[in-house]
Design a protein around this motif. Structure first.
Motif, short mmCIF file in Angstrom:
data_model
loop_
_atom_site.label_atom_id
_atom_site.label_comp_id
_atom_site.label_asym_id
_atom_site.label_seq_id
_atom_site.Cartn_x
_atom_site.Cartn_y
_atom_site.Cartn_z
N VAL A 194 125.32 52.81 14.79
CA VAL A 194 125.78 51.22 14.99
C VAL A 194 124.96 50.17 15.29
N GLY A 195 123.60 50.87 15.93
CA GLY A 195 122.68 49.66 16.09
C GLY A 195 122.73 50.02 17.07
N GLY A 196 122.15 49.04 18.19
CA GLY A 196 121.71 48.03 19.52
C GLY A 196 122.89 47.59 19.77
N PRO A 197 123.22 46.47 20.68
CA PRO A 197 124.48 46.36 21.57
C PRO A 197 123.51 44.38 21.78
N ASN A 198 123.03 44.17 20.17
CA ASN A 198 122.28 42.84 20.24
C ASN A 198 123.97 41.67 21.00
N GLY A 199 124.54 41.44 20.43
CA GLY A 199 126.40 40.68 20.96
C GLY A 199 126.28 40.68 22.15
N VAL A 200 125.57 41.08 23.32
CA VAL A 200 125.60 41.57 24.94
C VAL A 200 124.58 40.44 24.94
N PHE A 201 124.05 39.77 24.22
CA PHE A 201 122.89 39.08 24.98
C PHE A 201 122.81 38.26 24.48
N GLY A 202 123.53 38.07 22.96
CA GLY A 202 123.82 36.56 21.88
C GLY A 202 121.67 36.41 21.46
N GLN A 203 121.20 36.27 21.51
CA GLN A 203 120.12 35.26 21.31
C GLN A 203 118.82 36.47 21.26
N THR A 204 118.95 37.61 20.51
CA THR A 204 118.03 38.53 20.32
C THR A 204 117.06 38.46 18.71
N THR A 205 115.78 39.47 18.38
CA THR A 205 115.45 40.06 17.58
C THR A 205 116.20 40.46 16.20
N GLY A 206 117.12 41.38 16.67
CA GLY A 206 118.21 42.16 15.96
C GLY A 206 119.02 41.91 15.27
N SER A 207 119.66 41.75 14.63
CA SER A 207 120.78 41.40 13.60
C SER A 207 122.33 41.06 14.58
N ALA A 241 116.73 28.21 15.57
CA ALA A 241 117.47 27.37 16.15
C ALA A 241 118.44 29.08 15.84
N SER A 242 118.29 29.67 15.25
CA SER A 242 119.36 30.80 15.03
C SER A 242 119.44 32.15 15.65
N LYS A 243 117.96 32.46 16.09
CA LYS A 243 117.27 33.49 16.47
C LYS A 243 116.23 33.78 16.95
N GLN A 244 116.27 34.64 17.59
CA GLN A 244 114.70 35.45 17.72
C GLN A 244 114.38 35.61 16.61
N MET A 245 112.82 35.76 16.45
CA MET A 245 112.05 35.33 15.38
C MET A 245 110.89 36.89 15.54
N LEU A 246 111.17 37.64 15.09
CA LEU A 246 109.87 38.62 15.48
C LEU A 246 108.52 38.51 14.80
N ILE A 247 107.59 38.92 15.62
CA ILE A 247 105.22 38.70 15.41
C ILE A 247 105.49 40.35 15.21
N THR A 248 105.36 40.65 14.12
CA THR A 248 105.05 42.40 14.07
C THR A 248 103.99 43.16 15.18
N ILE A 349 113.89 39.78 23.72
CA ILE A 349 114.95 41.15 23.42
C ILE A 349 115.01 41.99 22.02
N HIS A 350 114.27 42.89 21.64
CA HIS A 350 113.96 43.65 20.88
C HIS A 350 114.46 45.01 20.63
N TYR A 351 115.02 45.65 21.53
CA TYR A 351 115.13 47.04 21.18
C TYR A 351 116.23 47.91 22.83
#
Length: 552
Positions: A194-207, A241-248, A349-351
């Protein structure tokens, strides 16, 4: 008759498990809230690690093992990491057979490049869209088995809770989020992916689909979690505005440089502090260095916690071939041209290295329950190396499928009884939610916002006891408050807040108890590593309204 296996999550780990289970003759039910095309796995740009040794650098699985253990600060499971690095070349060959279009070198071999924390070129990639390429191949392979009836896909359904009795899993209750329909699925084994718990922090690079409900609910049901304090801040992200975007990390792998202006000229701080690897040090080190530059030295861009990442000096053909996704992000969200201008980046926050505690075979502390991918904790320890996440997802799918496929057949009478009871209990939960005051929407949204603020405030790159204790106290109070409020129209959102608050509390408790600095966990009040007490994984178990933390 073959085994019946439930796989929750349809990203790379879930799809890999499903495909391998079909090879073992199992019938698979694949449950996910959205189609695999929307899984977080699709976002992965950088690549997948394997010691293929095609660059005349004398690379080997042994060196991949050493880099992974060192990057994880030696609290990763060495037996699991051994499986990971030994299986990596086989996984690349398997992906090639499925049709993954890896970038090739002049000899036609899978090309490899540098990634952080590794001195050898061992990261295979497919342009700047490795995750999309791998996902596309796995989706196509799954569809063939769906058409043949070996994989049954249920899309639009959420995991709600496990069917458990005497520490043995018999399946799960799932919820259709938009209609509040329920069904129970009995199974010989369950694989959580089920992936990582991004919802705990809200604004992350994840889905945002990876909302953290499942991990919180599993903790409530007695499943052991591990290393929850280990949260990776990727050093190069950009805010939108919506999330953190990753620069690889590939931008640094091909020669991108980090700098800030100092005394009228660029200061390449990573190259000065770490001359051997520079900006390709492990992610925790780079993020901590950026924090130091911005917060201790006061040299952040425009007084903020940003530094510059410069790729403008690279040949245009390199940027076009390997960083086209970076160009797209910069032009669309930042309105800048990375061919000519440096990119302002900051850690985000990424992973999540922590998650469901699993052994080398991906078994949990509950019989017939397995986990794979980012939700599973064993490979990465205190810090994940770039390129090991895709590898960990696929390798986890391999081993979880093998273990689940060899599970003993379940007692179907017991499983059916648990399934009926599970649906009845879920319907009761729904009725109780419907009786909560509808005017509590404002309070619900306040709690959701406050949770994010508390977690970023207490679980940042650096932590200290005073802030952690303050967060613990407030989270305990918020759990009581959350029981009296509701999302105005979504039952699942209400329950997700409950689960997120419990998981957040376990994260904070884990950080409090690890009284040292190691990898992604840095304590200002315990600045040194303490191998004598803490060269171990943390463990979190919920018992009688208490989260118990141990080290083992």
């Amino acid at each position: 008759m073959g085994k019946e296996i439930l796989v929750v999550g349809a990203g790379l780990a879930g799809m890999t498990a499903a495909l391998k289970l079909v090879e073992y003759g199992a019938a698979v039910t694949l449950v996910s809230p959205a189609y695999s095309e929307r899984a977080q796995s699709v976002m992965a740009m950088g690549g997948i690690n394997a010691a293929l040794n095609t660059k005349q650098e004398d690379d080997s699985p042994e060196q991949h093992f050493e880099d992974t253990m060192r990057g994880g600060s030696f609290i990763n499971d060495p037996e699991a990491v051994e499986n990971l690095v030994r299986t990596a070349p086989e996984i690349i060959r398997w992906l090639e057979e499925l049709g993954v279009n890896f970038t090739r070198d002049e000899q036609g071999r899978v090309d490899l490049r540098n990634f952080g924390g590794q001195k050898k070129k061992r990261t295979a990639y497919a342009g700047a869209r490795t995750g999309k390429q791998i996902s596309t191949a796995l989706i196509a392979a799954c569809r063939k088995h769906e058409a043949a009836g070996a994989i049954r896909r249920l899309t639009g359904w959420r995991f709600y809770y496990l069917l458990l009795e005497d520490k043995e899993c018999a399946g799960a209750v799932i919820l259709r989020e938009d209609t509040n329909e329920w069904q129970s699925i009995t199974a010989d084994a369950v694989i959580m992916a089920v992936g990582g718990p991004n919802g705990v922090f809200g604004q992350t690079t994840g889905s945002r689909l990876n909302d953290g409900y499942a991990a919180g609910r599993l903790l409530l049901q007695g499943i052991e979690l591990a290393n929850l304090e280990m949260i990776q801040y990727h050093p190069t992200t950009v805010y939108t505005a919506s999330k953190q975007m990753l620069i690889t990390e590939a931008a640094r792998g091909v020669g991108g440089r980090l700098f800030v202006p100092k005394e009228g000229k660029p200061w390449y701080f990573m190259e000065e502090w770490y001359p051997e690897q520079g900006a390709l040090m492990p992610r925790d080190v780079v993020s901590q260095s950026i924090h130091k530059v911005c917060n201790e030295l006061g040299l952040g861009i425009d007084g903020k916690s940003y530094v510059y990442l410069d790729v403008s000096h690279l040949p245009r053909q390199v940027i076009d071939a390997q960083l086209d996704e970076v160009v797209s992000v910069c032009r669309k969200y930042l309105k800048l041209d990375p061919y000519k201008e440096p990119i302002p980046v900051a850690p985000g926050i990424h992973y999540f290295m922590g998650g469901i505690k699993t052994d080398k075979e991906h078994r949990t502390n509950i019989k017939r329950l397995f986990a794979a991918g980012e939700c599973s904790a064993q490979y990465h320890g205190a810090n994940r190396l770039g390129g090991n996440s895709l590898l960990g997802a696929l390798c986890g799918g391999f081993f979880a499928a093998k273990s689940a496929g060899s599970a003993d057949p379940i007692d179907h009478a017991v499983a059916n009884r648990l399934g009926e009871q599970g649906v009845e209990a879920a319907l009761l939960d729904l009725r109780q939610w419907d009786q909560l005051p509808r005017g509590s929407q404002g309070k619900f949204l306040e709690l959701r916002k406050e949770l994010s603020e508390i977690m970023y405030g207490s679980m940042g790159i650096y932590r200290k006891e005073r802030e952690l204790l303050k967060a613990k106290k407030r989270l305990e109070a918020m759990r009581e408050e959350a029981g009296r409020v509701r999302h105005p129209c979504r039952f699942y959102e209400t329950r997700t807040l409950d689960a997120n608050l419990l998981l957040a509390l376990a994260m904070v408790e884990s950080a409090l108890e690890r009284k040292e600095s190691r990898g992604a966990h840095q304590r200002t009040d315990f600045a040194e590593k303490n191998d004598g007490r803490f060269k171990k994984s943390s463990s979190a178990l919920y018992d009688n309204k208490t989260v118990n933390i141990a080290f083992m």
